[in-house]
Motif scaffolding. Structure first.
Motif, PDB file in Angstrom:
ATOM      1  N   ASN A 539      -9.205 -30.550  65.532  1.00 18.56           N
ATOM      2  CA  ASN A 539      -8.622 -29.659  65.604  1.00 18.56           C
ATOM      3  C   ASN A 539      -7.228 -29.471  64.971  1.00 18.56           C
ATOM      4  O   ASN A 539      -6.167 -30.267  65.178  1.00 18.56           O
ATOM      5  CB  ASN A 539      -8.104 -29.432  67.801  1.00 18.56           C
ATOM      6  N   LYS A 540      -7.698 -29.116  63.738  1.00 17.93           N
ATOM      7  CA  LYS A 540      -6.132 -28.995  63.049  1.00 17.93           C
ATOM      8  C   LYS A 540      -4.829 -28.636  63.173  1.00 17.93           C
ATOM      9  O   LYS A 540      -3.673 -29.336  63.341  1.00 17.93           O
ATOM     10  CB  LYS A 540      -6.849 -28.640  60.773  1.00 17.93           C
ATOM     11  N   GLY A 541      -5.034 -27.619  63.340  1.00 14.66           N
ATOM     12  CA  GLY A 541      -4.129 -26.945  63.576  1.00 14.66           C
ATOM     13  C   GLY A 541      -3.028 -27.511  65.117  1.00 14.66           C
ATOM     14  O   GLY A 541      -2.335 -27.754  65.080  1.00 14.66           O
ATOM     15  N   VAL A 542      -3.871 -28.246  65.379  1.00 14.27           N
ATOM     16  CA  VAL A 542      -2.793 -28.462  67.565  1.00 14.27           C
ATOM     17  C   VAL A 542      -2.270 -30.372  66.665  1.00 14.27           C
ATOM     18  O   VAL A 542      -1.796 -30.221  66.976  1.00 14.27           O
ATOM     19  CB  VAL A 542      -4.025 -29.010  68.359  1.00 14.27           C
ATOM     20  N   LEU A 543      -3.189 -31.005  65.726  1.00 16.04           N
ATOM     21  CA  LEU A 543      -2.727 -32.259  65.014  1.00 16.04           C
ATOM     22  C   LEU A 543      -1.356 -31.669  64.465  1.00 16.04           C
ATOM     23  O   LEU A 543      -0.029 -32.663  64.949  1.00 16.04           O
ATOM     24  CB  LEU A 543      -3.306 -32.868  64.567  1.00 16.04           C
ATOM     25  N   GLU A 544      -0.796 -30.221  64.146  1.00 14.75           N
ATOM     26  CA  GLU A 544       0.558 -30.097  62.592  1.00 14.75           C
ATOM     27  C   GLU A 544       1.438 -29.733  63.877  1.00 14.75           C
ATOM     28  O   GLU A 544       2.178 -30.080  63.655  1.00 14.75           O
ATOM     29  CB  GLU A 544      -0.841 -29.182  62.337  1.00 14.75           C
TER      30      GLU A 544
END
Ligand code: SF4
Ligand code: SF4
Ligand code: SF4
Ligand code: FES
Length: 568
Positions: A539-544
């Motif tokens: 999940n890109k948003g979580v990693l960000e």
């Protein structure tokens, strides 16, 4: 299974199992027999006598919820004798119940009121007998209003037979009967709400917050109103609007919240992905360091309260990861607020949950971030449905809308969090990628079906790379005892307090039965199977957000981790 038998109900020939009740046979064949104390989760008590039927050749009327069919039985459910007895019993029961219908969230889904309308009951035939009964409040989560209680005892069965907590007791007899909390101070409520979920009226129910949200929506001042909805709601809320059990209504749910007046709507499956990434990393760290094993999930506040009160010695085993809606709310009031240039103090977060215990969780001071509670209000699925019905918002007729996300990047994976075994499976998917690092064979494993299903306890050995993980999933707090006794047999354990997990939560639509729980769970696994993203750590948003938090000093631990309090 025993040989099928031939019976007749109202003249209709039916071939049925002799192992289920006449009540169930009738229902399976489209014949409704009313009843208040019967529920498929419990053995029959046969104390309301609303389900009486006439059986040819028997002198007395029989309670259909407690009698099984026999070869050749001829049953009548609507003879003049049955009607007279049923109506008399309902009128007596109405005398036990003080009507608070206009503001009652069960108004559109109250078995007693429905029967009164259907069978044309004289509700004021007998004078009210319980006007002065007390209301018992359990923290800010659940309450039992004695003036509305119809003495069916389902709440007692839910608390003792299903949950094995035994917090509710029957005091007095006959018309003096009252449901009271246990006097034994070694017993405490865990706020699971299963008593409310099994109450045929609104005597046992959640402590409501819908009135405050209604006022806030009408008069918000400079506040930004943010709604967040739990993974399991998308497959249950439709039932409140006549849609089939397990119908997926994610997009309509977003539209409904916007129609109510929320400024932003977020999906807690994003928060679930945050929880998975934090929890899986902690699992691997503990396994490598052989420390505080087995690790036990903590996203269920009913279970956390149980551990804090009944087994404080195992608190170091609970993961320190916060629960999904708390993770999401924390991200909203920090990362998202900063990006949107909104003062976090102006944000009011309202969590739509299947859960009554989440109301208690939201008041935990240890969750505060820079002095602010991440979650301001919790509404149950039922409260949310009631708000929509009051505003005449027909969820099923709305066009779907998209959710907001707290960071860039689109899809989230955490829908399976709503079913028993889902937290475990999601964490194993991420743990597998951490353990395997580059080994494509184990890295690609997505399904851990060992964790799925409605069994009370699910145990398995899961091989990931060079590690053999011993896992257990406890489906309903009533099944916890044997696992606590053999804790050392496991590396990782999931516990959800409600049968079926959150799809069977104490704040879910009524009725909730084993069959309905299964349909809701199947729907969540259906979403997962076809989801564009199935691994939380992708999940890109979580990693960000996690990357940003690492640069924010103590905010990182304030948003991601928690601690527990010995309460016994
Ligand atoms: S909330 Fe749960 S533990 Fe508390 S009284 Fe109800 S069923 Fe029992
Ligand atoms: S509180 Fe509800 S479930 Fe419990 S005995 Fe009264 S009516 Fe039945
Ligand atoms: S299983 Fe879900 S609904 Fe039930 S107490 Fe736990 S978090 Fe709440
Ligand atoms: S439902 Fe059968 S006696 Fe209550």
């Amino acid at each position: 299974m025993n040989k099928l038998v031939n019976i007749k109900i109202n003249g209709k020939k039916i071939k049925c199992s002799p192992d289920i009740t006449i009540w169930q046979v009738a229902r399976d064949n489209g014949i409704e027999i009313p009843g208040l104390c019967g529920h498929p989760d419990f053995p029959p008590k046969a104390n309301c006598r609303v389900c009486v039927v006439e059986i040819k050749g028997r002198q007395k009327l029989a309670t259909s919820c407690s009698i099984k069919p026999e070869e050749g039985m001829s049953i009548t459910t609507d003879s003049p004798r049955v009607k007279k007895a049923r109506n008399f019993n309902l009128e007596l029961i109405f005398a036990e119940h003080i009507e608070k219908c206009p503001t009652c969230i069960r108004n559109t889904n109250c078995r007693l009121l429905n029967y009164a309308e259907k069978y044309k009951i004289e509700i004021a035939r007998f004078s009210d007998r319980k006007g002065k009964r007390k209301t018992y409040k359990f923290a800010n989560a659940v309450e039992i209003d004695g003036s509305q209680c119809v003495d069916c005892r389902n709440c007692v069965d839910a608390c003792s037979l299903l949950q094995k907590i035994n917090y509710l007791e029957i005091q007095g007899k006959g018309i003096n009967q009252e449901i009271v909390p246990a006097k034994n101070t070694y017993i405490d409520c865990i706020y699971c709400g299963q008593c409310a979920l099994h109450c045929p009226v609104a005597s046992a129910q959640e402590q409501t917050s819908w009135e405050e949200i209604d006022k806030l929506l009408a008069n918000r001042g400079d506040k930004i109103l943010v709604a967040m909805f739990a993974p399991s709601i998308r497959v249950s809320i439709g039932e409140e609007f006549g849609l089939p059990h397990g119908k997926v209504v994610t997009g309509q749910l977003v539209s409904a919240l916007k129609n109510l007046g929320f400024d932003y709507v977020f999906d807690v499956i994003f928060g679930a992905d945050m929880t998975t990434v934090v929890e899986a990393a902690e699992l691997i760290e503990r396994i490598n360091g052989k420390k505080n094993l087995p690790m036990i999930t903590s996203c269920c506040p009913g279970w956390v309260k149980y551990a804090e009160f009944y087994h404080p010695e195992i608190l170091p085993n609970l993961t320190t990861a916060r629960s999904p809606h708390v993770h999401l709310a924390g991200a909203i009031k920090t990362f998202w607020a900063q990006n949107q240039k909104i003062d976090p103090k102006k944000i009011v977060t309202v969590s739509i949950m299947p859960c009554t215990a989440k109301k208690f969780e939201s008041r935990r001071v240890e969750l505060k971030i820079n002095g602010l509670a991440p979650v301001d209000y919790v509404l149950t699925t039922r409260e949310f449905a009631w708000l929509l019905k009051r505003k005449k918002i027909e969820l099923g007729k709305l066009k779907p809308s998209e959710v907001s996300t707290p960071a860039s990047g689109g899809d989230s994976a955490g829908s399976i969090y709503g079913a028993s075994g889902g937290v475990m499976e999601s964490a194993l998917r991420t743990a597998a990628s951490l353990i395997c690092k580059g080994n494509k064979i184990c890295d690609n494993r997505l399904d851990f079906k060992e964790a799925r299903g409605m069994a009370g306890i699910k145990e398995a050995k899961v091989k990931i790379g060079n590690k053999n993980l011993r896992i257990a999933v406890v489906n309903g707090i009533g099944n916890i005892d044997p696992i606590i006794k053999r804790l050392n047999n496991y590396d990782y354990i999931e516990v959800m307090a409600c049968p079926g997990g959150c799809i069977g939560g104490g704040g879910q639509p009524i009725p909730t039965t084993p069959e309905i729980r299964k349909k809701r769970a199947d729907a969540l696994y259906g979403i997962d199977k076809n989801a564009p993203l199935r691994k939380a750590h992708e999940n890109k948003g979580v990693l960000e957000i996690l990357k940003w938090l690492k640069t924010q000093g103590k905010l990182n631990s304030q948003v991601l981790y928690t601690k527990y309090i010995k309460r016994s």
